[in-house]
Design a protein around this motif. Sequence first.
Motif, mmCIF file in Angstrom:
data_model
loop_
_atom_site.group_PDB
_atom_site.id
_atom_site.type_symbol
_atom_site.label_atom_id
_atom_site.label_comp_id
_atom_site.label_asym_id
_atom_site.label_seq_id
_atom_site.Cartn_x
_atom_site.Cartn_y
_atom_site.Cartn_z
ATOM 1 N N GLU A 50 -9.168 6.808 -0.739
ATOM 2 C CA GLU A 50 -8.988 7.154 0.668
ATOM 3 C C GLU A 50 -9.479 8.585 0.815
ATOM 4 O O GLU A 50 -8.948 9.506 0.186
ATOM 5 C CB GLU A 50 -7.516 7.002 1.083
ATOM 6 C CG GLU A 50 -7.181 5.523 1.195
ATOM 7 C CD GLU A 50 -5.789 5.197 1.691
ATOM 8 O OE1 GLU A 50 -5.572 4.030 2.037
ATOM 9 O OE2 GLU A 50 -4.916 6.086 1.719
ATOM 10 N N LYS A 88 -2.833 -2.220 9.642
ATOM 11 C CA LYS A 88 -2.105 -1.707 8.483
ATOM 12 C C LYS A 88 -0.836 -2.502 8.184
ATOM 13 O O LYS A 88 -0.094 -2.835 9.101
ATOM 14 C CB LYS A 88 -1.680 -0.247 8.746
ATOM 15 C CG LYS A 88 -2.792 0.745 8.937
ATOM 16 C CD LYS A 88 -3.788 0.753 7.803
ATOM 17 C CE LYS A 88 -3.182 1.161 6.473
ATOM 18 N NZ LYS A 88 -4.152 0.984 5.356
ATOM 19 N N CYS A 115 -7.707 5.663 5.320
ATOM 20 C CA CYS A 115 -6.641 4.686 5.130
ATOM 21 C C CYS A 115 -6.691 3.746 6.319
ATOM 22 O O CYS A 115 -6.670 2.532 6.187
ATOM 23 C CB CYS A 115 -5.286 5.391 5.059
ATOM 24 S SG CYS A 115 -3.930 4.240 4.886
ATOM 25 N N HIS A 152 -2.882 4.785 -3.999
ATOM 26 C CA HIS A 152 -1.647 4.202 -3.450
ATOM 27 C C HIS A 152 -0.448 4.196 -4.384
ATOM 28 O O HIS A 152 0.676 4.032 -3.934
ATOM 29 C CB HIS A 152 -1.937 2.812 -2.875
ATOM 30 C CG HIS A 152 -2.706 2.903 -1.592
ATOM 31 N ND1 HIS A 152 -4.080 2.968 -1.575
ATOM 32 C CD2 HIS A 152 -2.299 3.025 -0.314
ATOM 33 C CE1 HIS A 152 -4.483 3.107 -0.328
ATOM 34 N NE2 HIS A 152 -3.422 3.136 0.465
ATOM 35 N N ASP A 177 -1.930 7.270 5.545
ATOM 36 C CA ASP A 177 -1.896 7.879 4.210
ATOM 37 C C ASP A 177 -2.797 9.114 4.101
ATOM 38 O O ASP A 177 -3.819 9.198 4.759
ATOM 39 C CB ASP A 177 -2.383 6.853 3.160
ATOM 40 C CG ASP A 177 -1.367 5.751 2.919
ATOM 41 O OD1 ASP A 177 -0.180 5.983 3.186
ATOM 42 O OD2 ASP A 177 -1.777 4.676 2.466
HETATM 43 CO CO CO Z 1 -3.557 3.600 2.555
#
Ligand code: CO
Length: 448
Positions: A397, A118, A72, A355, A427
């Motif tokens: 991910e 992010k 992630c 996600h 994540d």
């Molecule tokens: Co992510």
Amino acid sequence: MTNDTRQWTPDSWQSKPAAQQPSYPDAEALHKTVEKLSKLPPLVTSWEIEKLRSQLADVVRGERFLLQGGDCSESFEDCQSDAITSKLKILLQMSLVLTQSGRKRVIRIGRFAGQYAKPRSSETETHNGVTLPVYRGDMINRPGFTKEERRPDPDLLLRAYERAALTINFIRALIDGGFADLHHPEYWELGFVRKSPRAAEYMQMVESLGESLRFMETLTGSTIAEMNRVDFFTSHEGLHLWYEQAQTRKVPRRPYWYNLATHFPWIGNRTRSLDGAHVEYFRGIRNPIGVKIGQPITPDELVALCRILNPENELGRLTLIHRFGADAVERELPPLVDIVQKHGLAVVWCCDPMHGNTEVTSTGVKTRRFERIVRELELSFQILKEHGTHLGGVHFELTGDQVTECVGGACGLTEADLTRDYRSSVDPRLNYEQALEMAMSLARLMRQ
Ligand code: CO
Ligand code: PEP
């Protein structure tokens, strides 16, 4: 909104509202850093970018499949040989499964060498009455909860660029040295492959791939050169626009602007506003690009987005990465596919089944269920097929390590296991066994 590329410059995004940008206390320091960044040599070349574009055009035609995956969020600390090789190994193993069992040539794109910024849902974070800026990734600030660590530091942009360069340099050297040679899948064996519940199935695929290669080589009397060197491409979310702008260049004998920090940048779901700075920046670069598509989005908005980002409707330029979740995909995806088909828009349909399937356990841990991830993939294959088109790729991910962040799969991870080895700062990722098993489930869906 104009589609006129003549009015575009690498910094024209600055006149638009830019979501998810840090606010630097020292603007001059930021500008000096961007200046330094823009003088450093690029990480990728325009030839590689053009090659990826043309391979993605094959995906639109149904002739290749896209596998994109990685952390992630990369961390500076994980810029180590073991972490990089295990990521490379799991992506190679997955692509072997997809080639051998899914029967398609595979494009491999890592979420690495620049995935250091992010988007966050809130600007600040409060603990015990103390409020500080939120952590936005190693390129921007530091995860520790002190004022000093959370201050956006422009110098981290240079550190990120250097680590991206170290990562890509190591990957290129491994591949040039023959690490990714399909004649030697044993090079990619991770220590625990034999303990994995799917080991036997995987080993059988390796065996039968070896047999096919030897058969073809006997037949043609030469080694199959393409098999000695597989391609690997890099990608990251193009979130921090100063970082992206700094490496946006023209190259000799080509009329285009390229982002030379990565092959395949994508726009996140939170920054794809039609009038925003990210869409403005992305519309002017020549790279093949991705856009995350999640709620809220309307069919008209999607058409407008495609027209701005791919005005000539070129094959391979635009990948739509949908991420609705197993519960919402049947409701949200069909109207979008309908309108894209109706307008004849050329896109790669790629599913990010991660996600939209994030949940928080009763003890407050962020996780994802293996079965829901597979379910969203299954539904996506089905929906696209019913609309006369096809799912062209997947976006995961994942990590090559044995972490415990997602639950389910044949390895039987439960919520109680999550505390054992949960390493992601953002994540939850599929671990090695879950990722390999995911590739096998995916290959089955591809064959159907
Ligand atoms: Co992510
Ligand atoms: C991500 O890919 O880590 C991410 C933040 O995705 P999205 O933009 O789809 O929310």
